[in-house]
Design a protein around this motif. Sequence first.
Motif, PDB file in Angstrom:
ATOM      1  N   LEU A  27       0.846  -1.179  -0.047  1.00  0.00           N
ATOM      2  CA  LEU A  27       0.179  -0.054  -0.111  1.00  0.00           C
ATOM      3  C   LEU A  27       0.959   1.314  -0.001  1.00  0.00           C
ATOM      4  O   LEU A  27       2.126   1.293   0.529  1.00  0.00           O
ATOM      5  N   GLY A  28       0.302   2.325  -0.751  1.00  0.00           N
ATOM      6  CA  GLY A  28       0.995   3.586  -0.624  1.00  0.00           C
ATOM      7  C   GLY A  28       0.318   4.834  -1.174  1.00  0.00           C
ATOM      8  O   GLY A  28      -0.897   4.427  -1.696  1.00  0.00           O
ATOM      9  N   PHE A  29       0.564   5.714  -0.760  1.00  0.00           N
ATOM     10  CA  PHE A  29      -0.288   7.023  -1.281  1.00  0.00           C
ATOM     11  C   PHE A  29       0.709   8.174  -1.606  1.00  0.00           C
ATOM     12  O   PHE A  29       1.992   8.388  -0.848  1.00  0.00           O
ATOM     13  N   ALA A  30       0.337   9.050  -2.766  1.00  0.00           N
ATOM     14  CA  ALA A  30       1.167  10.239  -2.855  1.00  0.00           C
ATOM     15  C   ALA A  30       0.583  11.544  -2.096  1.00  0.00           C
ATOM     16  O   ALA A  30      -0.569  11.518  -2.010  1.00  0.00           O
ATOM     17  N   ILE A  31       1.573  12.364  -2.003  1.00  0.00           N
ATOM     18  CA  ILE A  31       1.326  13.793  -1.186  1.00  0.00           C
ATOM     19  C   ILE A  31       1.601  14.880  -2.331  1.00  0.00           C
ATOM     20  O   ILE A  31       2.464  14.417  -3.289  1.00  0.00           O
ATOM     21  N   ASP A  32       1.321  15.887  -2.077  1.00  0.00           N
ATOM     22  CA  ASP A  32       1.687  17.053  -2.940  1.00  0.00           C
ATOM     23  C   ASP A  32       3.063  17.588  -3.007  1.00  0.00           C
ATOM     24  O   ASP A  32       3.540  18.285  -3.739  1.00  0.00           O
ATOM     25  N   GLU A  33       3.664  17.560  -1.689  1.00  0.00           N
ATOM     26  CA  GLU A  33       5.178  17.871  -1.646  1.00  0.00           C
ATOM     27  C   GLU A  33       5.820  17.227  -0.376  1.00  0.00           C
ATOM     28  O   GLU A  33       4.851  16.848   0.443  1.00  0.00           O
ATOM     29  N   ASN A 147       6.125   2.781  -3.564  1.00  0.00           N
ATOM     30  CA  ASN A 147       6.578   4.029  -3.772  1.00  0.00           C
ATOM     31  C   ASN A 147       6.093   4.438  -5.168  1.00  0.00           C
ATOM     32  O   ASN A 147       5.499   5.539  -5.230  1.00  0.00           O
ATOM     33  N   VAL A 148       6.737   3.702  -6.137  1.00  0.00           N
ATOM     34  CA  VAL A 148       6.594   3.918  -7.475  1.00  0.00           C
ATOM     35  C   VAL A 148       5.050   3.935  -8.051  1.00  0.00           C
ATOM     36  O   VAL A 148       4.817   4.871  -8.678  1.00  0.00           O
ATOM     37  N   ALA A 149       4.240   3.131  -7.479  1.00  0.00           N
ATOM     38  CA  ALA A 149       2.802   3.114  -7.979  1.00  0.00           C
ATOM     39  C   ALA A 149       2.015   4.206  -7.737  1.00  0.00           C
ATOM     40  O   ALA A 149       1.520   4.912  -8.619  1.00  0.00           O
ATOM     41  N   PRO A 150       2.297   4.917  -6.443  1.00  0.00           N
ATOM     42  CA  PRO A 150       1.488   6.147  -6.179  1.00  0.00           C
ATOM     43  C   PRO A 150       2.034   7.229  -6.804  1.00  0.00           C
ATOM     44  O   PRO A 150       1.226   8.142  -7.175  1.00  0.00           O
ATOM     45  N   ALA A 151       3.317   7.307  -6.960  1.00  0.00           N
ATOM     46  CA  ALA A 151       3.914   8.281  -7.571  1.00  0.00           C
ATOM     47  C   ALA A 151       3.710   8.477  -8.901  1.00  0.00           C
ATOM     48  O   ALA A 151       3.575   9.681  -9.442  1.00  0.00           O
ATOM     49  N   LEU A 152       3.346   7.563  -9.655  1.00  0.00           N
ATOM     50  CA  LEU A 152       3.089   7.215 -11.147  1.00  0.00           C
ATOM     51  C   LEU A 152       1.729   7.628 -11.381  1.00  0.00           C
ATOM     52  O   LEU A 152       1.278   8.247 -12.348  1.00  0.00           O
ATOM     53  N   LEU A 153       1.021   6.773 -10.530  1.00  0.00           N
ATOM     54  CA  LEU A 153      -0.662   6.770 -10.994  1.00  0.00           C
ATOM     55  C   LEU A 153      -1.449   7.697 -10.046  1.00  0.00           C
ATOM     56  O   LEU A 153      -2.506   8.152 -10.290  1.00  0.00           O
ATOM     57  N   GLY A 154      -0.794   8.299  -8.971  1.00  0.00           N
ATOM     58  CA  GLY A 154      -1.408   9.203  -7.951  1.00  0.00           C
ATOM     59  C   GLY A 154      -2.388   8.463  -7.150  1.00  0.00           C
ATOM     60  O   GLY A 154      -2.722   7.181  -7.303  1.00  0.00           O
ATOM     61  N   VAL A 156      -3.942   6.559  -4.003  1.00  0.00           N
ATOM     62  CA  VAL A 156      -3.987   5.477  -3.055  1.00  0.00           C
ATOM     63  C   VAL A 156      -3.652   4.137  -3.932  1.00  0.00           C
ATOM     64  O   VAL A 156      -4.452   3.971  -4.735  1.00  0.00           O
ATOM     65  N   THR A 157      -2.703   3.463  -3.860  1.00  0.00           N
ATOM     66  CA  THR A 157      -2.419   2.217  -4.709  1.00  0.00           C
ATOM     67  C   THR A 157      -2.384   1.305  -3.899  1.00  0.00           C
ATOM     68  O   THR A 157      -1.709   1.063  -2.913  1.00  0.00           O
ATOM     69  N   LEU A 158      -2.732  -0.096  -4.564  1.00  0.00           N
ATOM     70  CA  LEU A 158      -2.690  -1.386  -3.894  1.00  0.00           C
ATOM     71  C   LEU A 158      -1.842  -2.507  -4.658  1.00  0.00           C
ATOM     72  O   LEU A 158      -2.331  -2.375  -5.698  1.00  0.00           O
ATOM     73  N   ILE A 159      -0.653  -2.911  -4.368  1.00  0.00           N
ATOM     74  CA  ILE A 159      -0.028  -3.923  -5.109  1.00  0.00           C
ATOM     75  C   ILE A 159      -0.749  -5.139  -4.688  1.00  0.00           C
ATOM     76  O   ILE A 159      -0.250  -5.912  -3.881  1.00  0.00           O
ATOM     77  N   ARG A 160      -1.456  -5.404  -5.629  1.00  0.00           N
ATOM     78  CA  ARG A 160      -2.144  -6.964  -5.352  1.00  0.00           C
ATOM     79  C   ARG A 160      -1.163  -8.244  -5.576  1.00  0.00           C
ATOM     80  O   ARG A 160      -1.213  -9.195  -4.778  1.00  0.00           O
ATOM     81  N   LEU A 170      -7.032   2.853  -5.295  1.00  0.00           N
ATOM     82  CA  LEU A 170      -8.063   2.794  -4.210  1.00  0.00           C
ATOM     83  C   LEU A 170      -8.631   4.257  -4.419  1.00  0.00           C
ATOM     84  O   LEU A 170      -7.809   5.291  -4.446  1.00  0.00           O
ATOM     85  N   PRO A 171      -9.774   4.452  -3.749  1.00  0.00           N
ATOM     86  CA  PRO A 171     -10.315   5.852  -3.517  1.00  0.00           C
ATOM     87  C   PRO A 171      -9.757   6.536  -2.364  1.00  0.00           C
ATOM     88  O   PRO A 171      -9.211   5.875  -1.375  1.00  0.00           O
ATOM     89  N   ALA A 172      -9.574   7.816  -2.549  1.00  0.00           N
ATOM     90  CA  ALA A 172      -9.199   8.527  -1.444  1.00  0.00           C
ATOM     91  C   ALA A 172     -10.359   9.343  -0.968  1.00  0.00           C
ATOM     92  O   ALA A 172     -10.568  10.290  -1.724  1.00  0.00           O
ATOM     93  N   PRO A 173     -10.849   9.190   0.392  1.00  0.00           N
ATOM     94  CA  PRO A 173     -12.047  10.244   0.728  1.00  0.00           C
ATOM     95  C   PRO A 173     -11.263  11.840   0.945  1.00  0.00           C
ATOM     96  O   PRO A 173     -10.431  11.933   1.271  1.00  0.00           O
TER      97      PRO A 173
END
Length: 316
Positions: A27-33, A147-154, A156-160, A170-173
């Motif tokens: 699991l991982g998510f991207a941030i703005d800065e 790290n690379v999945a959320p950085a690239l796709l934006g 929250v991402t799940l590596i199944r 995944l959705p981000a509330p």
Amino acid sequence: MSPIEKDSIHVFAPATVANMVCGFDVLGFAIDEPGDEVYMRRVDQPGVRLVNITGDEGRLPREAERNTVSASVLTFLQHIGQTDIGLEIELHKHMPIGSGLGSSAASTVAGLFAVNTLLGSPLSRKELLPFAVQGEALACGHGHADNVAPALLGGVTLIRGYDPLDVVTLPAPPELHASVVFPHVDVPTRDARQMIRTKVALKDAVTQWGNIAGLVAGLFTADYELIGRSMHDVLIEPTRAILIPEFYEMRRIAMESGALTFGISGSGPSVFAFTQSRDKAAAITNLIQAHLTERGIESNGYVSGVNTDGPKEINN
């Protein structure tokens, strides 16, 4: 040259928070800065050259085959059959190396997004992901995608799964915000991984599976309370927390200030808290940084929603 191709491009790619406490390596998510920037331009002389790096204090290799940015670009060009092209790359790092915020991932993603866009986007973002994973293997010895999945796709991402690579967005509330603090202490990623247990008790594994499932359900239903109570780690955090000074005091400050959860970002030393408002996230960031200052530890603080854009072209 095709009208949709470019002569030069300037790209930003974001930092990321990997693991999300209970989702080690998945699991991982991207941030703005913060994030890293890449300038890339086409030149007549064939080959890929890394002509400048700033912000790394001389720590990163300058050879094209050894740096994650240029090495990933070389692999990409081989894949699409354009090895005769000439490119010059500048990498400008605005995030600390070894922070636990996906520094190498941001650089790699910026380079791949830049070259793909420069050449008219022959591949989709998901098709770029395997090249980014290879870049991570070069940077830290382990080709993980959290790290690379959320950085690239934006978002929250799940590596199944990794064989084959299977990534789910995944959705981000909308009210979910992160307080992120990077204490200026050294926790090398390789050392942090070596401390992890290779065998776990079945009851701990069951607890972890339930927490991951609860977190995913909470994200889909925007159930912030479920998100908070699901983000607990019984496998990795108890070991890695030992490497981070003031970890448990920082967690106490965050939770007593209304955080939904608190944990380690990636392998550390960065930490993060989730809240339901930007103001609360900002307040927690300030309190944690003030505490670290009292203990003689410098830090960087960031406040962000979940960045759903990923890399983006900057128009100068």
